[in-house]
Design an enzyme around this catalytic site. Structure first.
Site, PDB file in Angstrom:
ATOM      1  N   HIS A 194      -3.796  -3.364   2.155  1.00 34.67           N
ATOM      2  CA  HIS A 194      -4.667  -2.812   0.817  1.00 34.67           C
ATOM      3  C   HIS A 194      -6.023  -2.562   1.401  1.00 34.67           C
ATOM      4  O   HIS A 194      -6.754  -2.989   2.251  1.00 34.67           O
ATOM      5  CB  HIS A 194      -4.523  -3.844  -0.199  1.00 34.67           C
ATOM      6  N   LYS A 230      -2.192 -12.855  -2.780  1.00 36.06           N
ATOM      7  CA  LYS A 230      -2.647 -12.063  -3.829  1.00 36.06           C
ATOM      8  C   LYS A 230      -1.532 -12.218  -5.136  1.00 36.06           C
ATOM      9  O   LYS A 230      -0.394 -12.073  -4.928  1.00 36.06           O
ATOM     10  CB  LYS A 230      -2.822 -10.704  -3.407  1.00 36.06           C
ATOM     11  N   ASP A 279       1.294  -5.440   1.174  1.00 37.20           N
ATOM     12  CA  ASP A 279       0.408  -4.738   0.054  1.00 37.20           C
ATOM     13  C   ASP A 279       0.171  -3.439   0.553  1.00 37.20           C
ATOM     14  O   ASP A 279      -0.404  -2.953   1.555  1.00 37.20           O
ATOM     15  CB  ASP A 279      -1.007  -5.386  -0.288  1.00 37.20           C
ATOM     16  N   ASP A 286       5.108  -4.061  -1.848  1.00 38.46           N
ATOM     17  CA  ASP A 286       4.938  -3.936  -3.240  1.00 38.46           C
ATOM     18  C   ASP A 286       4.793  -2.352  -3.635  1.00 38.46           C
ATOM     19  O   ASP A 286       5.250  -2.259  -4.951  1.00 38.46           O
ATOM     20  CB  ASP A 286       3.688  -4.622  -3.640  1.00 38.46           C
ATOM     21  N   ASN A 287       4.273  -1.655  -2.807  1.00 38.30           N
ATOM     22  CA  ASN A 287       3.903  -0.281  -3.289  1.00 38.30           C
ATOM     23  C   ASN A 287       4.295   0.609  -2.146  1.00 38.30           C
ATOM     24  O   ASN A 287       4.111   0.043  -0.972  1.00 38.30           O
ATOM     25  CB  ASN A 287       2.713   0.006  -3.992  1.00 38.30           C
ATOM     26  N   CYS A 347       0.196  -2.078  -8.212  1.00 45.09           N
ATOM     27  CA  CYS A 347       0.421  -3.578  -7.702  1.00 45.09           C
ATOM     28  C   CYS A 347       0.909  -4.870  -8.847  1.00 45.09           C
ATOM     29  O   CYS A 347       1.685  -5.335  -8.738  1.00 45.09           O
ATOM     30  CB  CYS A 347      -0.859  -4.171  -7.243  1.00 45.09           C
ATOM     31  N   HIS A 363      -2.222 -11.368  -8.857  1.00 46.46           N
ATOM     32  CA  HIS A 363      -2.485 -10.228  -9.510  1.00 46.46           C
ATOM     33  C   HIS A 363      -1.618 -10.129 -10.919  1.00 46.46           C
ATOM     34  O   HIS A 363      -1.476  -9.156 -11.217  1.00 46.46           O
ATOM     35  CB  HIS A 363      -2.403  -8.902  -8.936  1.00 46.46           C
TER      36      HIS A 363
END
Length: 444
Positions: free
Chosen positions: A213, A111, A16, A265-266, A58, A113
């Protein structure tokens, strides 16, 4: 476990907000105060991509991964607070739903989301079981925040569920559990993998880590382990957790027929003190800069993907949906546009084959921010840093990412020819968008 090479097991580990420049194998590691030997070694066992691209946030990225469709199609445009409609509509077909039709066992530990109400939890969307957080990890700060009132704001919970049964709350997700959760998730995945090792069915494990994160807080066993602060300590823990999963795959004897993918993811966090780095690229997530789009990606598939290879060929997060379906011999949905491209041939012969992806459109919420085509990048809205947008550009900025990785010198005036293939790409996508059944008649 599956021993059929035509039906390999698939393990997808998703970090994350892990920036391109954090890991040792991407030029970080010790330079960031945190060595990452397990992931670095894993990178030598397969293919490492330098040009793997994701969405802005996310929720958008995870929706693209689960559906093979850009979030502008699915409506998963941004993260929203608890209590508001969010996540994938029931009409969208997910990766685990496709794999289950091919006989795969499926699990999600981490996670999610992509939905926080009954009907949208992971166990409602194709996973046999799940354990983790339905939304995001900054909610772990709620209970210690000054003035927090549980009567007007929802408490965050760690949850669990099995298919066909209601998901249930396990415990409040607070800062103490924030430090412990990645350990908890690894134990859940190890347990599940051990159970599946004695079964005949192939399996798909989706393990979206909570690290890095914000608040980026390490497990007590790793606190002060680097002497370089909690972010570096968390990096070391993340590397260790990935190593635990890789070791367990070896221990239960499924390594040779298991595809393992590690990605993020980012791009990196922009908020101090948890700010990360994208290495040679500019920007963080929530922007259209390369530092937002490009993140780490490594794939290991023994006997299929060559070892110790790197590539700058373009791949997108939506491609993982289509590629995983192809690996499993499953069938992708035919009643809606799928943006993902099957990259199996490229992954298996990256020194010979080219990626079949030449570009994509990048939206941030409803706005078309940029277009990538080959090594060219066109910005239609300029926001090099979060909350510093100059608005829509009358004359767009064009960069060549090979010669100008930090996107500092606009060269559109000398390369207007590039607008031709880019505008064709945009026209084709927007035509597809206008004809998308999900947008013509939104499905609940």
């Amino acid at each position: 476990m599956s021993k059929d090479p035509n039906r390999p097991n698939i393990v997808l580990i998703l970090a994350d907000n892990l920036g391109w420049g954090e890991l040792g194998c991407y030029g970080g590691g010790a330079l960031r105060g945190a060595s990452t030997p397990r992931i670095d070694n894993f990178a030598t066992e397969g293919l490492l991509l330098h040009n793997f691209n994701v969405e802005s946030d996310c929720v958008p990225t995870r929706s693209a991964l689960m559906t093979g469709r850009h979030p502008i199609r699915t409506g998963c445009l941004q993260s929203v607070p608890a209590g508001f409609p969010q996540g994938l509509t029931l009409w969208e077909k997910t990766l685990p739903e496709c794999l289950r039709e091919e006989g795969y066992a499926t699990a999600h530990h981490g996670k999610w989301h992509l939905g926080d109400i009954p009907g949208r939890y992971p166990s409602d969307r194709g996973f046999d079981e799940w354990f983790g957080i339905p939304r995001t990890t900054d909610e772990s700060q709620f209970t210690s925040a000054i003035g927090f009132d549980a009567e007007v704001a929802e408490l965050p919970y760690i949850m669990q569920g099995t298919a066909g049964q209601p998901s249930t709350e396990v415990c409040v997700y607070d800062l103490e559990k924030r430090r412990l959760i990645d350990e908890m998730l690894v134990e859940k995945s190890k347990n599940w993998l051990s159970r599946k090792a004695s079964a005949k069915a192939p399996f798909f494990l989706y393990h979206p880590l909570v690290h890095l994160h914000f608040p980026t807080l390490p497990h007590p066993d790793f606190e002060r382990s680097t002497g370089n602060g909690e972010f570096a300590d968390s990096m070391v823990e993340m590397d260790f957790r990935v190593g635990q999963l890789l070791d367990h795959i070896d221990d239960i004897g499924v390594r040779e027929n298991t595809v393992v993918i590690f990605a993020s993811d980012n791009g990196p966090e922009f908020r101090p003190p948890y700010r990360g780095t994208a290495g040679p690229w500019s920007g963080t997530y929530h922007t259209a800069m390369e530092g937002s789009l490009r993140v780490p990606f490594i794939i290991r598939w023994p006997g299929k993907v060559p070892q110790n290879v790197t590539s700058n060929e373009m791949v997108h997060i939506t491609d993982i949906f289509t590629t995983a379906i192809a690996i499993a011999g499953a069938t992708k949905p035919k009643d809606r546009p799928i943006d993902g491209i099957d990259q199996v041939r490229f992954f298996q012969s990256p020194t010979v084959e080219k990626s079949e992806r030449e570009g994509f459109l990048f939206y941030l919420k409803d706005d078309l921010r940029a277009i990538k085509w080959r090594h060219w990048k066109l910005h239609l809205i300029w926001e090099p840093k979060v909350n510093q947008s100059s608005g829509k550009l009358e004359s767009p900025y064009l960069f060549n990412t090979l010669r100008d990785p930090k996107e500092e010198g606009d060269i559109l005036a000398y390369n207007t020819w590039v607008l031709q293939p880019m505008m064709k790409l945009r026209a084709a996508f927007q035509k597809s968008l206008a004809e998308d059944p999900a947008r013509i008649k939104p499905m609940t």
